[in-house]
Design an enzyme around this catalytic site. Structure first.
Site, mmCIF file in Angstrom:
data_model
loop_
_atom_site.group_PDB
_atom_site.id
_atom_site.type_symbol
_atom_site.label_atom_id
_atom_site.label_comp_id
_atom_site.label_asym_id
_atom_site.label_seq_id
_atom_site.Cartn_x
_atom_site.Cartn_y
_atom_site.Cartn_z
ATOM 1 N N GLY A 14 0.782 -1.242 0.000
ATOM 2 C CA GLY A 14 0.000 0.000 0.000
ATOM 3 C C GLY A 14 0.808 1.284 0.000
ATOM 4 O O GLY A 14 0.307 2.319 0.425
ATOM 5 N N ASN A 16 1.663 3.033 -2.617
ATOM 6 C CA ASN A 16 1.018 3.982 -3.539
ATOM 7 C C ASN A 16 -0.254 4.548 -2.926
ATOM 8 O O ASN A 16 -0.584 5.726 -3.143
ATOM 9 C CB ASN A 16 0.745 3.316 -4.893
ATOM 10 C CG ASN A 16 1.987 3.308 -5.762
ATOM 11 O OD1 ASN A 16 2.412 4.350 -6.263
ATOM 12 N ND2 ASN A 16 2.593 2.137 -5.922
ATOM 13 N N ARG A 67 -15.266 -14.730 -10.305
ATOM 14 C CA ARG A 67 -14.643 -13.403 -10.350
ATOM 15 C C ARG A 67 -15.682 -12.286 -10.522
ATOM 16 O O ARG A 67 -15.601 -11.230 -9.889
ATOM 17 C CB ARG A 67 -13.654 -13.402 -11.513
ATOM 18 C CG ARG A 67 -12.651 -12.285 -11.501
ATOM 19 C CD ARG A 67 -11.671 -12.430 -12.659
ATOM 20 N NE ARG A 67 -10.861 -13.632 -12.591
ATOM 21 C CZ ARG A 67 -9.796 -13.791 -11.791
ATOM 22 N NH1 ARG A 67 -9.420 -12.824 -11.000
ATOM 23 N NH2 ARG A 67 -9.107 -14.910 -11.802
ATOM 24 N N MET A 92 -3.792 -7.239 -6.775
ATOM 25 C CA MET A 92 -3.252 -8.428 -7.454
ATOM 26 C C MET A 92 -4.357 -9.400 -7.879
ATOM 27 O O MET A 92 -4.230 -10.606 -7.715
ATOM 28 C CB MET A 92 -2.249 -9.144 -6.535
ATOM 29 C CG MET A 92 -1.094 -8.270 -6.099
ATOM 30 S SD MET A 92 -0.175 -7.594 -7.494
ATOM 31 C CE MET A 92 0.696 -9.054 -8.016
ATOM 32 N N ARG A 93 -5.440 -8.860 -8.402
ATOM 33 C CA ARG A 93 -6.523 -9.709 -8.911
ATOM 34 C C ARG A 93 -6.814 -9.312 -10.344
ATOM 35 O O ARG A 93 -6.878 -8.108 -10.657
ATOM 36 C CB ARG A 93 -7.808 -9.473 -8.103
ATOM 37 C CG ARG A 93 -7.723 -9.795 -6.656
ATOM 38 C CD ARG A 93 -8.006 -11.238 -6.352
ATOM 39 N NE ARG A 93 -9.249 -11.724 -6.954
ATOM 40 C CZ ARG A 93 -9.484 -13.012 -7.205
ATOM 41 N NH1 ARG A 93 -8.577 -13.909 -6.929
ATOM 42 N NH2 ARG A 93 -10.619 -13.389 -7.740
ATOM 43 N N LEU A 95 -9.305 -8.559 -13.261
ATOM 44 C CA LEU A 95 -10.653 -8.000 -13.183
ATOM 45 C C LEU A 95 -11.511 -8.560 -14.309
ATOM 46 O O LEU A 95 -11.018 -8.795 -15.419
ATOM 47 C CB LEU A 95 -10.571 -6.473 -13.294
ATOM 48 C CG LEU A 95 -9.826 -5.817 -12.129
ATOM 49 C CD1 LEU A 95 -9.461 -4.384 -12.473
ATOM 50 C CD2 LEU A 95 -10.673 -5.862 -10.853
ATOM 51 N N ASN A 109 -4.423 2.430 -13.418
ATOM 52 C CA ASN A 109 -3.490 1.505 -12.761
ATOM 53 C C ASN A 109 -2.091 2.103 -12.802
ATOM 54 O O ASN A 109 -1.788 2.933 -13.662
ATOM 55 C CB ASN A 109 -3.501 0.171 -13.518
ATOM 56 C CG ASN A 109 -2.581 -0.863 -12.905
ATOM 57 O OD1 ASN A 109 -2.537 -1.028 -11.693
ATOM 58 N ND2 ASN A 109 -1.819 -1.564 -13.737
ATOM 59 N N HIS A 111 1.928 0.730 -13.018
ATOM 60 C CA HIS A 111 2.700 -0.480 -13.332
ATOM 61 C C HIS A 111 4.185 -0.122 -13.338
ATOM 62 O O HIS A 111 4.567 0.907 -13.901
ATOM 63 C CB HIS A 111 2.269 -1.000 -14.712
ATOM 64 C CG HIS A 111 2.997 -2.237 -15.131
ATOM 65 N ND1 HIS A 111 2.685 -3.484 -14.626
ATOM 66 C CD2 HIS A 111 4.042 -2.423 -15.976
ATOM 67 C CE1 HIS A 111 3.493 -4.381 -15.154
ATOM 68 N NE2 HIS A 111 4.326 -3.767 -15.979
HETATM 69 C C1 GRF Z 1 3.837 -1.198 -7.294
HETATM 70 O O1 GRF Z 1 5.120 -1.474 -7.763
HETATM 71 C C2 GRF Z 1 2.887 -0.977 -8.451
HETATM 72 O O2 GRF Z 1 3.495 -0.390 -9.556
HETATM 73 C C3 GRF Z 1 2.457 -2.374 -8.789
HETATM 74 O O3 GRF Z 1 2.340 -3.028 -7.554
HETATM 75 C C4 GRF Z 1 3.215 -2.400 -6.611
HETATM 76 C C5 GRF Z 1 2.353 -2.004 -5.448
HETATM 77 O O4 GRF Z 1 3.116 -1.474 -4.400
HETATM 78 N N1 GRF Z 1 1.235 -2.384 -9.559
HETATM 79 P P1 GRF Z 1 2.396 -0.777 -3.183
HETATM 80 O O5 GRF Z 1 1.429 -1.815 -2.599
HETATM 81 O O6 GRF Z 1 1.670 0.418 -3.678
HETATM 82 O O7 GRF Z 1 3.477 -0.439 -2.224
#
Ligand code: GRF
Length: 216
Positions: A14, A16, A67, A92-93, A95, A109, A111
């Site tokens: 978390g 981000n 799902r 991490m799912r 969609l 998103n 990435h």
């Molecule tokens: C980040 O590297 C993001 O780019 C990717 O998953 C990671 C999530 O990190 N999609 P956090 O949970 O926000 O620390």
């Protein structure tokens, strides 16, 4: 002006989410988090969000037989909260097509690569193995294909010769925490338009510099 209402969807660390929370804590920032959803009740981000008095919802995907039903539960909760923009942040799912279509152009998103290079998982290790000299991160709108969709913003970092995946991930993460709140701000300010699946930004400051790595 009313703030753009965000949902942030997480599965783990978390960081981000924390960057978005910090941005939203600024009075002048034009967005606010109205719901944090995790598919893991023990995700660290859920605790931080709860400590900050943000509404949180842990939905265990294992409680759903498919799902689409899990995704419908998220959509219902987000609609109840008045969500206008969904921010995936380490969610991490995969969609469902129904969910992605429902939230089309309201679902973004982040990435940790320079898309369209290195989609999927373990991207930092794969970038090092490929021997590319730069990597970075991308904020993009979500489409049905994984890690595909109109690119809003990217940041570039060099790959150093002694990097391992963790060192590169840490260097990229610093930039993630800058560009994710920035992209959300642009959307909230209504400066983004999508034309032929490309993002245009109103009144951009554009760099005309270049970067070389390694240097001699
Ligand atoms: C980040 O590297 C993001 O780019 C990717 O998953 C990671 C999530 O990190 N999609 P956090 O949970 O926000 O620390």
């Amino acid at each position: 002006m009313a703030k753009l209402k965000l949902a942030v969807l997480i599965s783990g660390r978390g960081s981000n989410l924390q960057a978005l929370m910090a941005a939203c804590a600024e009075p002048a920032y034009p967005a606010e988090i109205v719901l944090v959803i995790s598919n893991h009740a023990e995700a660290k981000g859920i605790k931080w969000a709860g400590d900050a008095n943000l509404p949180t919802l842990a939905i265990n995907h294992k409680d759903f037989s498919n799902r689409a039903d899990f995704d419908r539960k998220m959509t219902a909760a987000m609609n109840d909260a008045g969500v206008e923009l969904v921010c995936l942040a380490g969610f991490m799912r995969l969609l469902s097509e129904e969910f992605v279509t429902y939230w089309r152009n309201r679902l973004i998103n982040i990435h940790p690569s320079l898309l369209p290079a290195f989609k999927g998982l373990n991207v930092q290790a794969r970038a090092i193995t490929a021997g590319v000299k730069f990597s970075g991160c991308t904020v993009h709108y979500v489409r049905n294909e994984m890690d595909v969709g109109p690119i809003i913003c990217q940041a570039v970092v060099p790959i150093h010769m002694d990097d391992d995946a963790d060192a590169l991930a840490a260097r990229i993460l610093v930039q993630e925490h800058i560009i994710y709140p920035q992209a959300v701000r642009w959307i909230a300010e209504k400066r983004i338009s999508i034309n032929d699946e490309k993002v245009d930004l109103d009144k951009p400051i554009q760099s005309d510099g270049s970067m070389i790595n390694p240097m001699d």
